[in-house]
Design an enzyme around this catalytic site. Structure first.
Site, PDB file in Angstrom:
ATOM      1  N   GLU A 182       0.842  -1.204   0.000  1.00 35.33           N
ATOM      2  CA  GLU A 182       0.000   0.000   0.000  1.00 35.33           C
ATOM      3  C   GLU A 182       0.869   1.243   0.000  1.00 35.33           C
ATOM      4  O   GLU A 182       2.024   1.192   0.431  1.00 35.33           O
ATOM      5  CB  GLU A 182      -0.883   0.022   1.260  1.00 35.33           C
ATOM      6  N   LYS A 198       2.168   4.576   1.598  1.00 39.37           N
ATOM      7  CA  LYS A 198       2.215   5.098   2.962  1.00 39.37           C
ATOM      8  C   LYS A 198       1.880   6.582   2.849  1.00 39.37           C
ATOM      9  O   LYS A 198       2.726   7.405   2.479  1.00 39.37           O
ATOM     10  CB  LYS A 198       3.592   4.878   3.584  1.00 39.37           C
ATOM     11  N   ASP A 227       1.206  10.350   3.511  1.00 41.63           N
ATOM     12  CA  ASP A 227       1.905  11.265   4.412  1.00 41.63           C
ATOM     13  C   ASP A 227       0.913  12.296   4.934  1.00 41.63           C
ATOM     14  O   ASP A 227       0.787  13.391   4.388  1.00 41.63           O
ATOM     15  CB  ASP A 227       3.060  11.942   3.667  1.00 41.63           C
ATOM     16  N   TYR A 248      -7.206   2.244   5.970  1.00 45.23           N
ATOM     17  CA  TYR A 248      -6.376   1.099   5.606  1.00 45.23           C
ATOM     18  C   TYR A 248      -6.452  -0.100   6.566  1.00 45.23           C
ATOM     19  O   TYR A 248      -5.856  -1.126   6.285  1.00 45.23           O
ATOM     20  CB  TYR A 248      -4.910   1.506   5.431  1.00 45.23           C
ATOM     21  N   LYS A 281      10.543   3.257   3.593  1.00 41.16           N
ATOM     22  CA  LYS A 281      10.518   4.726   3.640  1.00 41.16           C
ATOM     23  C   LYS A 281      11.369   5.331   2.528  1.00 41.16           C
ATOM     24  O   LYS A 281      12.508   4.926   2.314  1.00 41.16           O
ATOM     25  CB  LYS A 281      11.061   5.210   4.990  1.00 41.16           C
ATOM     26  N   CYS A 332      37.974  35.668  14.580  1.00 39.67           N
ATOM     27  CA  CYS A 332      36.553  36.022  14.589  1.00 39.67           C
ATOM     28  C   CYS A 332      36.305  37.130  13.554  1.00 39.67           C
ATOM     29  O   CYS A 332      37.002  38.148  13.578  1.00 39.67           O
ATOM     30  CB  CYS A 332      36.165  36.508  15.994  1.00 39.67           C
ATOM     31  N   CYS A 359      35.301  40.482  15.810  1.00 37.10           N
ATOM     32  CA  CYS A 359      36.215  41.208  16.701  1.00 37.10           C
ATOM     33  C   CYS A 359      37.681  40.868  16.434  1.00 37.10           C
ATOM     34  O   CYS A 359      38.567  41.366  17.122  1.00 37.10           O
ATOM     35  CB  CYS A 359      35.861  40.935  18.160  1.00 37.10           C
ATOM     36  N   CYS A 374      34.724  31.987  19.385  1.00 30.48           N
ATOM     37  CA  CYS A 374      35.427  33.246  19.614  1.00 30.48           C
ATOM     38  C   CYS A 374      35.535  33.367  21.136  1.00 30.48           C
ATOM     39  O   CYS A 374      34.506  33.386  21.824  1.00 30.48           O
ATOM     40  CB  CYS A 374      34.623  34.407  19.043  1.00 30.48           C
ATOM     41  N   CYS A 390      33.108  40.317  22.607  1.00 33.13           N
ATOM     42  CA  CYS A 390      32.893  40.383  21.154  1.00 33.13           C
ATOM     43  C   CYS A 390      31.498  40.961  20.895  1.00 33.13           C
ATOM     44  O   CYS A 390      30.513  40.464  21.463  1.00 33.13           O
ATOM     45  CB  CYS A 390      33.006  38.979  20.559  1.00 33.13           C
TER      46      CYS A 390
END
Ligand code: IVH
Length: 700
Positions: A110, A112, A114, A215, A323, A416, A419, A432, A437
């Site tokens: 069958e 599936k 969703d 089902y 799936k 960084c 900074c 960092c 900062c």
């Protein structure tokens, strides 16, 4: 990580994902990722049965309970499905099943669907209840909403007592039409269908043309069906919509054709050898279907064999889901840059050529960390496959074609970008290390003010940016000492906008009285969110001083002894409280006069009128919304909460829409208390968050 900690971690993650998925209808991770984690936990529990706790996510099907619809007990087991990801797994499952039960089997394949799982209960042929799956034992009664679905028969062709399982779904075209008009669009038809079924007003549900295919059917009286295709045929004859796109497999194609014809069902037929090509065909033509499917379901057709195979706590042994993977799209990485979070964590972000996928436009995708980029061998300019994990979170899945610009795998910058401080590596992530900062300071301030933490209205990231960039506010204590009138000189804050300033000032003042528990959450310590904070405070660690004493003594066991707090969380909380950054924030908060102690909400002790009593609460209430507020009132007065009615229950507090619990209470002679009576018992003065006139009993 040792297997005990891993199992605990998996359990926690899966519980959280289940809740998000089943309660809010929004997935936090892809089905594939969820299933991977679920299977990992299943395996660990198989190898170490002592890890299988009664509350493990493997022990239940997932919960979609909410307080909006009355709870109803299922009279059939509402289980999930075992899963496979390849046709070879499906074939070996089929072979194994045949070997274990004899060769004379047939199988139904069958789609599936969703959508949203529902159980329809009919009494004497009339729709009595439509109930969500819930935790498999108890679901929510959504009958009024389900009745709006045209393909749900309200009366069957025969007066039978029957429970029917089916999937409510929204066709793709309807989804596009409706979603394009929504201010907050949904990611996919499933989420919109789930949201629609949970609407409080059924008139709103009726606006969305949902469909259903059923089902499985469970008759109360014994019936003489011998196989599943006869059941599907009988369901059709009763008036239900059954997915016509099924396939039926026997030893020979001829036999399959003959039997499907006898059952007067539509569908394709084949011998067992035809199963792999059938799976391939379904997979290839999936996109052409008018509705979404996320896989296929293979079911043993013979009912006697189904009975013989039986069930695990999670799924029947006579069916398995195949799936599909998440839908993918192809695009190009235009650039990769990094974001600096409030904790200093550096996250690389791919800026991609704008792409539509599962109903939304994607421009940015998180790449998590350097390891993730290395694994993908991703460079700027590469053509990549992207997906939406759980149809929500966009992810780069793989590189399809390398760039021809000569770019090699992207590397994290050394410093960084904000900074310029040299980055440091902690675990899988770069950080960092500069607490000052600007990106971190702004991030911390925004987090602190946001909903879910201190909830200070008007102080969103944009205003924080203005306060910071003008040099007005650079710490939480400055937030509380700043003279907001100085903002009047700035564009967007003066003149009529002066109102904005007044409301910010008021919101800040209000926040000084925000309960200690919210202050703790606003510290942003990993794993120390609302739930953990409640557990810790309820266990007596109810002031900042007590918590800091535990942290100073590095007393992990004091916290891990609390039910619901594991070793990992306890360690994270203590590390968080001991971190230099958090100590600075705590001092800031103390100086700003915020609540540093859990105030017992009661003020003077409340008379323990419910001491020794057990209360069950059901239905919805005008004065206690969500209904946990009613439960809180009971607990404050010494009562305990029970989830179901038994002979030992003292009272059932029944609000409107209360379902089967009322009958149970009557059966057991349990006292049934109405909302009006309950308020009288509490004494009107003590009902929280109601002003005096609202709390007068003459309202009822
Ligand atoms: S049979 C005991 N058949 O998939 C039988 N389920 O992952 C269990 N679903 O909760 C279900 N299409 O909501 C079955 N043709 C189909 C299905 C189907 C969709 C959903 C159903 C179930 C979930 C399990």
């Amino acid at each position: 990580m040792d297997y005990v900690s891993r199992a605990r971690e998996l359990s926690k993650l899966l519980t959280e994902y289940q809740r998000a998925y089943y309660v809010t209808g929004r997935a936090l991770v892809s089905d594939l990722e969820y299933d991977r984690l679920f299977d990992e936990l299943l395996l660990l529990e198989k190898e170490h049965p002592e890890l299988r706790t009664p509350d493990s996510p493997t022990q239940r099907v997932g919960s979609d309970l909410s307080s909006d619809f009355p709870e109803v007990s299922h009279t059939i087991p509402v289980l999930s499905l075992d899963k496979a990801y390849s046709d070879s797994e499906i074939l070996s499952w089929i072979n194994k099943t045949m070997k274990n039960t004899g060769e004379n089997l047939s199988f139904v394949l069958e789609e599936k669907l969703d959508g949203f799982s529902i159980v329809l209960y009919y009494e004497k042929g009339v729709l009595a209840r439509a109930v969500t799956r819930g935790n498999g034992f108890v679901g929510n009664d959504v009958t009024a909403n389900v009745k709006t679905i045209h393909s749900v028969p309200l009366r069957l062709s025969q007066p039978v007592d029957i429970a029917v399982r089916g999937e409510v779904f929204l066709k793709k075209a309807e989804f596009e039409r409706i979603n394009s008009k929504l201010s907050e669009p949904y990611a996919n038809p499933r989420n919109l269908a789930a949201g629609t079924i949970r609407r409080n007003k059924s008139s709103e549900t009726a606006q969305v043309p949902l469909s259903i295919y059923v089902y499985e059917g469970f008759w109360t009286d014994s019936v003489d069906f011998t196989d599943h295709i006869q059941i599907l045929s009988a369901l059709k004859a009763l008036g239900f919509a059954v997915d016509p796109n099924l396939s039926f497999f026997c030893k020979t194609k001829e036999e399959a054709l003959q039997r499907l014809k006898e059952a007067s069902l539509e569908g394709k037929c084949g011998s067992f050898d035809d199963i792999p090509s059938a799976i391939a065909e379904y997979t290839a033509s999936r996109a052409d279907l008018p509705y979404e499917i996320d896989g296929l379901v293979v079911k043993v057709n013979e009912l006697s064999t189904r009975e013989e195979l039986g069930y695990t706590g999670h799924h029947p042994r006579w069916a398995i889901a195949y799936k599909f993977e998440a839908p993918q799209a192809q695009t190009q990485v235009l650039d990769i840059d990094v974001q600096v979070g409030r904790t200093g964590r550096i996250t690389p972000m791919a800026r991609i050529k704008e792409t539509r996928l599962s109903g939304s436009t994607i421009r940015n995708i998180t790449l998590h960390n350097q390891d993730y980029v290395n694994e993908l061998e991703l460079a700027i300019g590469d053509t990549v496959a992207i997906s939406k994990r759980g149809d929500v979170i966009p992810a780069v899945e793989s590189v399809i074609e390398k760039n021809d610009l000569g770019n090699t795998t992207w590397q994290m910058p050394k410093s960084c970008p904000v900074c310029k401080t040299d980055l440091v590596v902690r675990g899988a992530h770069h950080f960092c290390p500069n607490h000052d900062c600007p990106a971190q300071v702004k991030g911390r301030l925004s987090f602190f003010c946001a909903k879910g933490q201190m909830d200070i209205e008007g102080l969103g990231p944009k205003t924080i940016e203005t306060l910071y960039e003008n040099g007005f506010v650079r710490s939480i204590s400055e937030l509380y000492s700043f003279d907001f009138n100085r903002l009047k000189a700035l564009d967007g804050f003066g003149g009529a906008e002066g109102k904005k300033i007044e409301s910010m000032k008021m919101a800040l003042e209000k926040s000084r009285r925000i309960p200690f528990r919210s202050v703790l959450v606003s510290l942003g310590i990993p794993e120390f969110g609302k739930k953990a904070v409640d557990l810790v405070c309820d266990a007596g660690f109810d002031s900042m001083d007590k918590l800091l004493a535990v942290a100073d003594g590095h007393d992990v066991s004091a916290l891990s002894a609390i039910k619901g707090i594991g070793d990992v969380t306890a360690n994270l909380i203590i590390d968080g409280l001991n971190s230099e950054d958090i100590r600075i924030i705590i001092n800031d908060l103390k100086e700003s006069g915020l609540q540093m102690q859990d105030e017992k909400e009661d003020g003077p002790a409340v008379e323990q009128i419910f001491k020794g009593q057990s209360w069950c609460v059901t239905g919805s209430f005008e004065n206690f919304n969500p209904r946990s507020k009613a439960m809180d009132e009971i607990k404050r007065r010494g009562g305990v909460e029970v989830s179901g009615v038994s002979r030992k229950t003292t009272c059932l507090l029944a609000g409107s829409g209360a379902g089967s619990k009322i009958e149970k209470a009557r059966e057991f002679g349990v006292r049934i208390v109405s909302e009006e009576e309950f308020i009288r018992m509490l004494g009107t003065a003590q009902v929280e968050e109601k002003n005096e006139s609202e709390a007068q009993p003459d309202l009822f």
